[in-house]
Structure formats: structure tokens, C-alpha cells
Write an enzyme that holds these catalytic residues in place. Sequence first.
Site, PDB file in Angstrom:
ATOM      1  N   HIS A  55     -20.701  -5.505  40.637  1.00  0.00           N
ATOM      2  CA  HIS A  55     -20.088  -3.875  40.354  1.00  0.00           C
ATOM      3  C   HIS A  55     -18.877  -4.190  39.506  1.00  0.00           C
ATOM      4  CE1 HIS A  55     -18.400  -0.872  42.765  1.00  0.00           C
ATOM      5  NE2 HIS A  55     -17.108  -1.928  43.084  1.00  0.00           N
ATOM      6  N   CYS A  97     -20.307   4.744  43.359  1.00  0.00           N
ATOM      7  CA  CYS A  97     -21.056   3.464  42.177  1.00  0.00           C
ATOM      8  C   CYS A  97     -22.491   3.418  42.345  1.00  0.00           C
ATOM      9  CB  CYS A  97     -20.919   2.541  42.897  1.00  0.00           C
ATOM     10  SG  CYS A  97     -20.623   1.251  41.283  1.00  0.00           S
TER      11      CYS A  97
HETATM   12 ZN   LIG Z   1     -21.021  -0.933  43.107  1.00  0.00          ZN
END
Ligand SMILES: [Zn+2]
Length: 374
Positions: free
Chosen positions: A337, A306
Amino acid sequence: MTTPGTFTITARDGAARRASLATAHGVVQTPAFMPVGTQGTVKSLCPRDLREIGTQILLGNTYHLYLRPGDELIARLGGLHRFMAWDGPILTDSGGFQVFSLAGLRRLTPDGVEFASHIDGSRHFFSPEKVVSIQQNLGSDIMMVLDECVPYGADFDYTKKSLALTTAWAQRCREAHPPLHRGQLLFGIVQGGFYPELRAESAAQITSLGFDGHALGGVSVGEPRPEMHAIIHSSVPHLPDNKPRYLMGVGAPQDILAGVAAGIDMFDCVLATRNARNGTLFTSTGKVNVKKAAFRDDDSPLDPACSCYACRTFSRAYLRHLYIAKELLSYRLNTIHNLTFFLSLTKRIREAIETGGFASLKAEMDAIYPPDAP
Ligand SMILES: [Zn+2]
Ligand SMILES: CNc1nc2cc3c(=O)[nH]c(N)nc3c(CC[C@H]3O[C@@H](OC)[C@H](OC)[C@@H]3OC)c2[nH]1
């Protein structure tokens, strides 16, 4: 600027569509995930955060904003976009769902629904015309009609009667908001519970009223996932191909993939933001609980795959510490997130449809987020 409501399909992969929907505040690339900002804010994030993670369109809620701070106050201050400093598209729900899920002492009548505010118990009445007027005051780019979201388990007769009322209300909303009035779109909502023939009946009625898009309501109301997927598959073919299709309140990654595979274009779900606040994080290897003991002294990023601010700046140990210590920054980083996960997933879905790779993306994701897992 492209005329609001213009819906252009640029690629197909099976029943999945890659399209774009023009609104008065910009074009939405679909399939799209819409973060929920019920009270005029996506909890713990500011508009700058939302832009940075790639948010296209936000949700607001008529029921909440009408009760507090008031739609007329927001109108006097320039509308919801200016009030919350978000210059992109906004979709607002009519509040039908919240009246049945949040408000107290509600009374359903042919003319609308009477309810008591969950904030101070004061009594209010939502007619189709009223919810249109509220959303006009808010200045939403996409308005939803007033409908009854039939509870899971409602019997055939109740569901049939209810969809007739929802159709009558939809017609009154359409009459109260002429097509493209002030550039604001109006979507109809198909009900019919978990009865395929009633879904077809509701769809035939709703799609004959001239809406700019159509939503499937009455799902994600506690039903088992296989039932949700089945009713989506049987309902979508009754929605016109040349207008956007919005699946309300859905969903987890596996539900979004199943919805896209069936031909859905737009999704909203509180899961991304609500789970962030209770520490459940969506990662490229599945769901993770941020408070797990193994994270205590783990210096690695939450999700190496990510690119969000939380994953490129902080360690798992720090995110766990913030959560355990109930620090406010935990909300913001976890939400950044999770929303990045959902927004990146729909971005990958759009790219996969363009290249004919949707089936393999779905297979890859189903291995990580199994359709039969909670
Ligand atoms: Zn993330
Ligand atoms: C979670 N499952 C779920 N099934 C739903 C079904 C319906 C429905 O049949 N009719 C209407 N009108 N709304 C529904 C909604 C509410 C979505 C809104 O509720 C708010 O999220 C909770 C959010 O408001 C910013 C969102 O805005 C579109 C549903 N939510």
C-alpha cells in the site's frame, strides 16, 4: 536501445521537469520515486509485487551488499539483477552514508574511510576506487561516488574541508570508472552542509567532473524541514539543467512535492517501507495508523481512493488484526500500500507537469500533507 545516460526533458511547469533517463536496464520516467532495497530486497516484497505496483527503479546499497553476501559472490552469480531477479534499473549508493551512520570505529583519511562492520566488527577500508569496483561487481545501472555526508550542525570550516575531500574522492571515482563503462552510469554528489556558499562551491567542483547525473547529499539528516527546503532551493540552480538531479534520502510527500517544485527528478526514502512495517500508512486523506481502535470492526478498505491489492482485497479490520497479531502478511500488505501511494503520487506529478497542473496538484497535496507537519 537508447544510449544509457540519455536524459530527455519533455515538459516543464515552472522549475519542475518531466523527463526520462535511459539506463542499461530500461528507461526511468521522472520525477521518479525509488523504493529502497538495501540488502537486495525491498523488505517483504518480491519482484512480482514490485512490478505489479509500478516500480520503475530500485535502490541497493554497496555497504550492506559488500559486507553480506559480498559483491564478488554476487558478481560470480551474474550480478545483482540476476541475484535478486529484478530486470529493471538499479541504483546503488556508495555506502558513504552507511559507514557514518551504521558502522562502528570509523576513521576518515584522505585516501578513504576505515570502518568496522556492524555485523561482526571486522575491519574494512573504502577508497573511492573500492566503492567503484564494488558497484561494478554488482552491475548497478547508476553508481554513486564515495562522499562524506556531513552531519547536521557541522561548522563552516569542517564543512568546507569535507567538501574538498568529497570532490577529490569524486574525481578518483570518475577516473576509476570511464564514462558509460559497461553501460553503468556514475552520479556525483554535492555536499556543503547548510551553507549556500559552500553548496555553490561543491556544485561548481562536482559538476565540472563529467558525471551522468548529480545528487544533492547531506540533507534529510535530522534538520528542520524549512532548512532542508531552503538549501534545496538554493542548491538546485547550480546543477546543470540537462542532467538528472537526485535528492538523496528524501522524502515525505511534502518533501517530494517541494523537491519537484525546485527542479529535482529522483527521490528515495525509507519512509514508505519503514513506516509500513510500523503501521503508519499514507492515504489520500493523510497518514493513518493501522492499529487505531476505530479500525477494529471496520469492514471498509483502508483507502477507498487506492487501487492497490491491499485496499481492493482486505478490510481495515483485517489489516489492523494482522498488525496487532504481528503476522508477517502485515508487512507485505502495508508495504504494497505505502509504495503504491508514493509511486502513484510521482505518477500524478509526472502527468501534472505534462498538463501544466503541477501547482494545483501541489496545493491539493499540501492541504493533506502540510509542509509544516512532521
Ligand atoms: Zn492501497
Ligand atoms: C535518509 N536521509 C538520507 N540523507 C542522505 C544523504 C546521503 C549523502 O549525502 N551521501 C550518500 N552517499 N548517501 C546519502 C543517503 C543514503 C541513501 C541510501 O541509504 C539507504 O537508505 C537508508 C539507501 O540504500 C539503499 C539509500 O540508497 C541511495 C542519505 N539518506
